[in-house]
Design a protein around this motif. Sequence first.
Motif, PDB file in Angstrom:
ATOM      1  N   LYS A   1       0.862  -1.186   0.000  1.00 37.03           N
ATOM      2  CA  LYS A   1       0.000   0.000   0.000  1.00 37.03           C
ATOM      3  C   LYS A   1       0.897   1.234   0.000  1.00 37.03           C
ATOM      4  N   LEU A   2       0.273   2.391  -0.153  1.00 37.26           N
ATOM      5  CA  LEU A   2       0.960   3.672  -0.036  1.00 37.26           C
ATOM      6  C   LEU A   2       0.254   4.510   1.019  1.00 37.26           C
ATOM      7  N   GLU A   3       1.014   5.414   1.594  1.00 37.97           N
ATOM      8  CA  GLU A   3       0.443   6.378   2.533  1.00 37.97           C
ATOM      9  C   GLU A   3       0.884   7.770   2.083  1.00 37.97           C
ATOM     10  N   PHE A   4      -0.057   8.707   2.056  1.00 36.66           N
ATOM     11  CA  PHE A   4       0.242  10.074   1.643  1.00 36.66           C
ATOM     12  C   PHE A   4      -0.036  11.020   2.796  1.00 36.66           C
ATOM     13  N   GLU A   5       0.925  11.903   3.051  1.00 34.34           N
ATOM     14  CA  GLU A   5       0.771  12.972   4.022  1.00 34.34           C
ATOM     15  C   GLU A   5       1.066  14.279   3.310  1.00 34.34           C
ATOM     16  N   GLY A   6       0.502  15.350   3.828  1.00 35.00           N
ATOM     17  CA  GLY A   6       0.772  16.633   3.204  1.00 35.00           C
ATOM     18  C   GLY A   6       0.500  17.781   4.138  1.00 35.00           C
ATOM     19  N   TYR A   7       1.084  18.902   3.813  1.00 34.84           N
ATOM     20  CA  TYR A   7       0.798  20.149   4.503  1.00 34.84           C
ATOM     21  C   TYR A   7      -0.296  20.828   3.677  1.00 34.84           C
ATOM     22  N   GLU A   8      -1.553  20.583   4.067  1.00 33.87           N
ATOM     23  CA  GLU A   8      -2.704  20.941   3.232  1.00 33.87           C
ATOM     24  C   GLU A   8      -2.792  22.415   2.838  1.00 33.87           C
ATOM     25  N   PRO A   9      -2.654  23.368   3.781  1.00 30.63           N
ATOM     26  CA  PRO A   9      -2.779  24.769   3.347  1.00 30.63           C
ATOM     27  C   PRO A   9      -1.753  25.137   2.271  1.00 30.63           C
ATOM     28  N   MET A  10      -0.513  24.715   2.458  1.00 29.48           N
ATOM     29  CA  MET A  10       0.521  25.037   1.488  1.00 29.48           C
ATOM     30  C   MET A  10       0.317  24.255   0.186  1.00 29.48           C
ATOM     31  N   ALA A  11      -0.110  23.000   0.295  1.00 30.02           N
ATOM     32  CA  ALA A  11      -0.354  22.188  -0.900  1.00 30.02           C
ATOM     33  C   ALA A  11      -1.459  22.815  -1.750  1.00 30.02           C
ATOM     34  N   LEU A  12      -2.551  23.218  -1.125  1.00 29.10           N
ATOM     35  CA  LEU A  12      -3.647  23.854  -1.860  1.00 29.10           C
ATOM     36  C   LEU A  12      -3.203  25.164  -2.497  1.00 29.10           C
ATOM     37  N   HIS A  13      -2.419  25.936  -1.771  1.00 24.28           N
ATOM     38  CA  HIS A  13      -1.908  27.205  -2.296  1.00 24.28           C
ATOM     39  C   HIS A  13      -1.024  26.958  -3.520  1.00 24.28           C
ATOM     40  N   GLN A  14      -0.132  25.996  -3.413  1.00 24.45           N
ATOM     41  CA  GLN A  14       0.775  25.704  -4.519  1.00 24.45           C
ATOM     42  C   GLN A  14       0.024  25.129  -5.725  1.00 24.45           C
TER      43      GLN A  14
ATOM     44  N   VAL B   1       4.663  20.507  -4.868  1.00 27.70           N
ATOM     45  CA  VAL B   1       3.558  20.496  -3.903  1.00 27.70           C
ATOM     46  C   VAL B   1       3.944  19.633  -2.696  1.00 27.70           C
ATOM     47  N   PRO B   2       3.795  20.160  -1.472  1.00 30.10           N
ATOM     48  CA  PRO B   2       4.230  19.444  -0.272  1.00 30.10           C
ATOM     49  C   PRO B   2       3.291  18.294   0.134  1.00 30.10           C
ATOM     50  N   ILE B   3       3.377  17.235  -0.659  1.00 31.06           N
ATOM     51  CA  ILE B   3       2.680  15.982  -0.366  1.00 31.06           C
ATOM     52  C   ILE B   3       3.722  14.882  -0.457  1.00 31.06           C
ATOM     53  N   TRP B   4       3.757  14.030   0.568  1.00 35.11           N
ATOM     54  CA  TRP B   4       4.802  13.019   0.672  1.00 35.11           C
ATOM     55  C   TRP B   4       4.208  11.625   0.622  1.00 35.11           C
ATOM     56  N   LYS B   5       4.958  10.725  -0.021  1.00 33.58           N
ATOM     57  CA  LYS B   5       4.489   9.354  -0.233  1.00 33.58           C
ATOM     58  C   LYS B   5       5.384   8.376   0.524  1.00 33.58           C
ATOM     59  N   LYS B   6       4.741   7.461   1.244  1.00 36.63           N
ATOM     60  CA  LYS B   6       5.442   6.391   1.946  1.00 36.63           C
ATOM     61  C   LYS B   6       5.025   5.072   1.314  1.00 36.63           C
ATOM     62  N   GLU B   7       6.007   4.276   0.893  1.00 35.78           N
ATOM     63  CA  GLU B   7       5.729   2.975   0.292  1.00 35.78           C
ATOM     64  C   GLU B   7       5.874   1.882   1.337  1.00 35.78           C
ATOM     65  N   TYR B   8       4.895   0.990   1.358  1.00 38.58           N
ATOM     66  CA  TYR B   8       4.908  -0.165   2.261  1.00 38.58           C
ATOM     67  C   TYR B   8       5.210  -1.414   1.437  1.00 38.58           C
ATOM     68  N   PHE B   9       6.347  -2.037   1.741  1.00 44.36           N
ATOM     69  CA  PHE B   9       6.735  -3.294   1.110  1.00 44.36           C
ATOM     70  C   PHE B   9       6.499  -4.433   2.101  1.00 44.36           C
ATOM     71  N   THR B  10       6.723  -5.650   1.677  1.00 39.96           N
ATOM     72  CA  THR B  10       6.528  -6.789   2.583  1.00 39.96           C
ATOM     73  C   THR B  10       7.543  -6.794   3.721  1.00 39.96           C
ATOM     74  N   ASP B  11       8.733  -6.213   3.502  1.00 30.46           N
ATOM     75  CA  ASP B  11       9.789  -6.286   4.515  1.00 30.46           C
ATOM     76  C   ASP B  11      10.185  -4.944   5.140  1.00 30.46           C
ATOM     77  N   HIS B  12       9.715  -3.827   4.596  1.00 27.99           N
ATOM     78  CA  HIS B  12      10.045  -2.521   5.169  1.00 27.99           C
ATOM     79  C   HIS B  12       9.178  -1.420   4.543  1.00 27.99           C
ATOM     80  N   THR B  13       9.322  -0.199   5.095  1.00 24.85           N
ATOM     81  CA  THR B  13       8.648   0.956   4.532  1.00 24.85           C
ATOM     82  C   THR B  13       9.693   2.031   4.249  1.00 24.85           C
TER      83      THR B  13
END
Length: 137
Positions: free
Chosen positions: A45-58, A118-130
Amino acid sequence: MKKIEILSDINLNEVYAWLQHPEAGGIDLFIGCVRNHAHGKSVIKLEFEGYEPMALHQMDRLANKAIEQWPVKKLLMIHALGNKQIGDPVVVIGVACAHRDDAFKACKFLIDELKKSVPIWKKEYFTDHTVWVNAHP
């Protein structure tokens, strides 16, 4: 007319319906979704985090640049946050123009620039690590 949003879930039918315009002969729609592999490994799976006010502005700033450069009738930029499963849409860029070439060019500009700035970050989940794919604050 433009629509810029950060959502938990993206409804592709609503996206297409919103983009329709009587003067638009070309609608270019880019959909970025979760794939099941990266770097030769299986992605869970993936997980996304972001700084919403700045992301929307950008995102709004990028939309305005595209509208200045191409004859856009409608423009849409949506990015999802949270945990996403394989196949889920995570980013949608849509551009409606009178002609397809303008729609293609504007859409490509928007997704390329979104990924760079745009300040949105992606985290990848693998079977053995993230791993965070890009720099995270």
